[in-house]
Structure formats: structure tokens, C-alpha cells
Scaffold this motif. Structure first.
Motif, PDB file in Angstrom:
ATOM      1  N   ALA A 129      30.974  63.969 -75.584  1.00 39.55           N
ATOM      2  CA  ALA A 129      30.317  65.224 -75.949  1.00 39.55           C
ATOM      3  C   ALA A 129      29.581  65.778 -74.737  1.00 39.55           C
ATOM      4  O   ALA A 129      29.073  65.015 -73.910  1.00 39.55           O
ATOM      5  N   PRO A 130      29.539  67.104 -74.605  1.00 38.48           N
ATOM      6  CA  PRO A 130      28.806  67.673 -73.478  1.00 38.48           C
ATOM      7  C   PRO A 130      27.317  67.391 -73.620  1.00 38.48           C
ATOM      8  O   PRO A 130      26.810  67.267 -74.723  1.00 38.48           O
ATOM      9  N   PRO A 131      26.632  67.281 -72.483  1.00 37.95           N
ATOM     10  CA  PRO A 131      25.195  67.009 -72.561  1.00 37.95           C
ATOM     11  C   PRO A 131      24.460  68.230 -73.099  1.00 37.95           C
ATOM     12  O   PRO A 131      24.915  69.361 -72.941  1.00 37.95           O
ATOM     13  N   PRO A 132      23.321  68.005 -73.766  1.00 46.30           N
ATOM     14  CA  PRO A 132      22.548  69.153 -74.246  1.00 46.30           C
ATOM     15  C   PRO A 132      21.994  69.930 -73.066  1.00 46.30           C
ATOM     16  O   PRO A 132      21.723  69.362 -72.009  1.00 46.30           O
ATOM     17  N   ILE A 133      21.857  71.220 -73.250  1.00 47.60           N
ATOM     18  CA  ILE A 133      21.351  72.087 -72.187  1.00 47.60           C
ATOM     19  C   ILE A 133      19.879  72.343 -72.459  1.00 47.60           C
ATOM     20  O   ILE A 133      19.509  72.784 -73.548  1.00 47.60           O
ATOM     21  N   TYR A 134      19.043  72.035 -71.451  1.00 54.42           N
ATOM     22  CA  TYR A 134      17.607  72.229 -71.589  1.00 54.42           C
ATOM     23  C   TYR A 134      17.180  73.341 -70.643  1.00 54.42           C
ATOM     24  O   TYR A 134      17.613  73.409 -69.504  1.00 54.42           O
ATOM     25  N   ALA A 135      16.304  74.202 -71.129  1.00 52.59           N
ATOM     26  CA  ALA A 135      15.806  75.288 -70.297  1.00 52.59           C
ATOM     27  C   ALA A 135      14.731  74.796 -69.341  1.00 52.59           C
ATOM     28  O   ALA A 135      14.537  75.356 -68.288  1.00 52.59           O
ATOM     29  N   GLY A 136      14.046  73.755 -69.703  1.00 54.34           N
ATOM     30  CA  GLY A 136      12.955  73.257 -68.871  1.00 54.34           C
ATOM     31  C   GLY A 136      13.181  71.804 -68.506  1.00 54.34           C
ATOM     32  O   GLY A 136      14.276  71.374 -68.211  1.00 54.34           O
ATOM     33  N   GLN A 137      12.138  71.032 -68.558  1.00 52.88           N
ATOM     34  CA  GLN A 137      12.198  69.627 -68.193  1.00 52.88           C
ATOM     35  C   GLN A 137      12.868  68.831 -69.302  1.00 52.88           C
ATOM     36  O   GLN A 137      12.680  69.080 -70.476  1.00 52.88           O
ATOM     37  N   VAL A 138      13.679  67.861 -68.913  1.00 52.91           N
ATOM     38  CA  VAL A 138      14.359  67.012 -69.883  1.00 52.91           C
ATOM     39  C   VAL A 138      13.334  66.070 -70.505  1.00 52.91           C
ATOM     40  O   VAL A 138      12.569  65.432 -69.795  1.00 52.91           O
ATOM     41  N   PRO A 139      13.283  65.996 -71.842  1.00 51.22           N
ATOM     42  CA  PRO A 139      12.282  65.117 -72.463  1.00 51.22           C
ATOM     43  C   PRO A 139      12.567  63.650 -72.180  1.00 51.22           C
ATOM     44  O   PRO A 139      13.709  63.250 -71.973  1.00 51.22           O
ATOM     45  N   ALA A 140      11.504  62.856 -72.150  1.00 54.32           N
ATOM     46  CA  ALA A 140      11.627  61.430 -71.862  1.00 54.32           C
ATOM     47  C   ALA A 140      12.240  60.669 -73.020  1.00 54.32           C
ATOM     48  O   ALA A 140      12.833  59.625 -72.833  1.00 54.32           O
ATOM     49  N   GLY A 141      12.114  61.153 -74.197  1.00 57.38           N
ATOM     50  CA  GLY A 141      12.653  60.469 -75.371  1.00 57.38           C
ATOM     51  C   GLY A 141      12.752  61.437 -76.528  1.00 57.38           C
ATOM     52  O   GLY A 141      12.518  62.626 -76.376  1.00 57.38           O
ATOM     53  N   PRO A 142      13.117  60.915 -77.678  1.00 55.41           N
ATOM     54  CA  PRO A 142      13.227  61.818 -78.831  1.00 55.41           C
ATOM     55  C   PRO A 142      11.864  62.379 -79.214  1.00 55.41           C
ATOM     56  O   PRO A 142      10.840  61.733 -79.038  1.00 55.41           O
ATOM     57  N   GLU A 143      11.906  63.603 -79.706  1.00 56.83           N
ATOM     58  CA  GLU A 143      10.659  64.242 -80.117  1.00 56.83           C
ATOM     59  C   GLU A 143      10.147  63.594 -81.394  1.00 56.83           C
ATOM     60  O   GLU A 143      10.921  63.276 -82.286  1.00 56.83           O
ATOM     61  N   PRO A 144       8.822  63.392 -81.482  1.00 62.56           N
ATOM     62  CA  PRO A 144       8.288  62.804 -82.711  1.00 62.56           C
ATOM     63  C   PRO A 144       8.436  63.781 -83.873  1.00 62.56           C
ATOM     64  O   PRO A 144       8.365  64.989 -83.702  1.00 62.56           O
ATOM     65  N   VAL A 145       8.653  63.230 -85.027  1.00 64.80           N
ATOM     66  CA  VAL A 145       8.795  64.044 -86.219  1.00 64.80           C
ATOM     67  C   VAL A 145       7.400  64.449 -86.695  1.00 64.80           C
ATOM     68  O   VAL A 145       6.521  63.601 -86.838  1.00 64.80           O
ATOM     69  N   ALA A 146       7.208  65.736 -86.907  1.00 65.20           N
ATOM     70  CA  ALA A 146       5.903  66.232 -87.343  1.00 65.20           C
ATOM     71  C   ALA A 146       5.643  65.789 -88.781  1.00 65.20           C
ATOM     72  O   ALA A 146       6.534  65.785 -89.611  1.00 65.20           O
ATOM     73  N   ALA A 147       4.396  65.393 -89.021  1.00 66.50           N
ATOM     74  CA  ALA A 147       4.025  64.972 -90.379  1.00 66.50           C
ATOM     75  C   ALA A 147       4.043  66.178 -91.300  1.00 66.50           C
ATOM     76  O   ALA A 147       3.658  67.278 -90.913  1.00 66.50           O
ATOM     77  N   GLN A 148       4.496  65.945 -92.509  1.00 66.59           N
ATOM     78  CA  GLN A 148       4.541  67.025 -93.489  1.00 66.59           C
ATOM     79  C   GLN A 148       3.116  67.340 -93.944  1.00 66.59           C
ATOM     80  O   GLN A 148       2.355  66.432 -94.270  1.00 66.59           O
ATOM     81  N   PRO A 149       2.748  68.622 -93.953  1.00 65.73           N
ATOM     82  CA  PRO A 149       1.394  68.959 -94.412  1.00 65.73           C
ATOM     83  C   PRO A 149       1.246  68.655 -95.903  1.00 65.73           C
ATOM     84  O   PRO A 149       2.188  68.759 -96.666  1.00 65.73           O
TER      85      PRO A 149
END
Length: 197
Positions: A129-149
Motif C-alpha cells: 500500500a502507498p504510504p500515507p501523505i502527511y502535510a506536516g511532521q510524521v507522527p511518532a506513533g498512533p494518535e491517542p483515541v479521545a475520551a468520549q465526553p
């Protein structure tokens, strides 16, 4: 006779669809007039060009918005394709570039012994699969899932009644305090309010 090649869609709107590539210049894009027409919002109307170069095709991106990738790497100049390459247009559409078996090819003589014939086994190329395209800096790891309010709870009716009562009590107390203060002023300083006292 020139070798024949095809694109086989591995990811996109018509997985498994085959596009036989004629040895000439071909366009890939969302436009129905393209030889390899792909209806996907990530594919530009005229996304890329395939050009026949003797025995193989070269692939060139035509300034598409979402890019053209060969084996996971974005190309910015004409790229010579090899059988087994994975070609992606944007993030959603991927093809494998394959040689087509020619049924008119020279056959092995029937006088040869079966045990002397060695048939090479061709392994299919892995799909990358092609790599994801990032507009800025490549994140170090997966983004944390935001807690549901927590669900919002409405104001209880009894709470509104208590608040209204407190406000009324404060208004009444303020009125009586004001009357008492005014009567004290009239007692000690009647000359300040000659008509009111």
C-alpha cells in the motif's frame, strides 16, 4: 512479438478488474476517455501517462493532486515499470502490473520427456500500500483515541425552583434593608431629604 502487460486492480472501486495495456501511449484517470478509467475521488481526471518504451511501459505522473506511487514510493519523473510492480494512484486505488500469458507462444516439443521439462513457478508480487501523505511532521506513533465526553445532564426542575426562591428572598431582604437604611437617614439627617422624610 512484443510482450503484453495488464493492470489488475487490487484496491479501489472494481477489485479484480483487468486493463490490457496496448503498446502505445495510454492515459490513466477519472475521465471515461482514459484507457485505464478509474472512478474514484482521489484520482485526477488525467492522473498519469503510460508510454511504451520498446519492451516495457514507463509511468509518468501528470501533476495529479494525490500522487502516483510505484512499490510504495511516490514518483516525480517517468518510471520504468517491471512485471510485479504495485502501482497506486492516491491512497485508495492500487494495481499490480503483470505480464500477460500469450497463448500463441512457442510450445515445448511433445517429444521431450516430461521429467526433463522444468516449468518456472512465478510468485505473485506482494501488494504494498502507498504510504500515507502527511502535510506536516510524521507522527511518532498512533494518535491517542479521545475520551468520549460524558452525556450532558439536564438541569433538574427542583433546582430551578430553589434558585428562583433564593433570588426572591434576596430581593425582599434587600428591599427591607433599603427601607430601614432610608428611615435611619431620615432620623439622623432629615435635612438631606426634606420632602421625602
Amino acid at each position: 512479438m512484443a510482450a503484453k502487460f495488464q493492470f489488475v486492480m487490487r484496491a479501489g472501486p472494481s477489485v479484480g478488474k483487468e486493463f490490457l495495456l496496448e503498446p502505445k501511449e495510454l492515459l490513466v484517470g477519472r475521465d471515461p476517455a482514459c484507457a485505464v478509467s478509474v472512478i474514484d475521488p482521489e484520482v485526477s481526471r488525467k492522473h498519469a501517462r503510460l508510454a511504451w518504451q520498446g519492451e516495457d511501459f514507463t509511468l509518468e505522473d501528470l501533476g495529479s493532486t494525490n500522487g502516483t506511487f510505484v512499490n510504495g514510493k511516490r514518483i516525480n519523473a517517468p518510471h520504468l515499470l517491471r512485471a510485479g510492480d504495485t502501482v497506486a494512484f492516491g491512497e485508495n486505488v492500487a494495481f499490480s502490473y503483470e505480464a500477460v500469458y500469450d497463448p500463441d507462444a512457442t510450445m515445448v516439443s511433445t517429444s521431450a520427456k516430461a521429467e526433463d521439462i522444468q516449468v518456472p513457478v512465478q510468485q505473485p508480487a506482494p501488494i504494498i500500500a502507498p504510504p500515507p501523505i502527511y502535510a506536516g511532521q510524521v507522527p511518532a506513533g498512533p494518535e491517542p483515541v479521545a475520551a468520549q465526553p460524558a452525556p450532558q445532564k439536564g438541569i433538574k426542575p427542583w433546582l430551578i425552583i430553589v434558585i428562583v426562591l433564593i433570588v426572591l428572598i434576596c430581593i425582599c431582604a434587600g428591599f427591607f434593608i433599603l427601607v430601614d437604611v432610608f428611615s435611619l437617614w431620615c432620623t439622623f439627617f432629615p435635612f438631606l431629604f426634606p420632602g421625602a422624610c
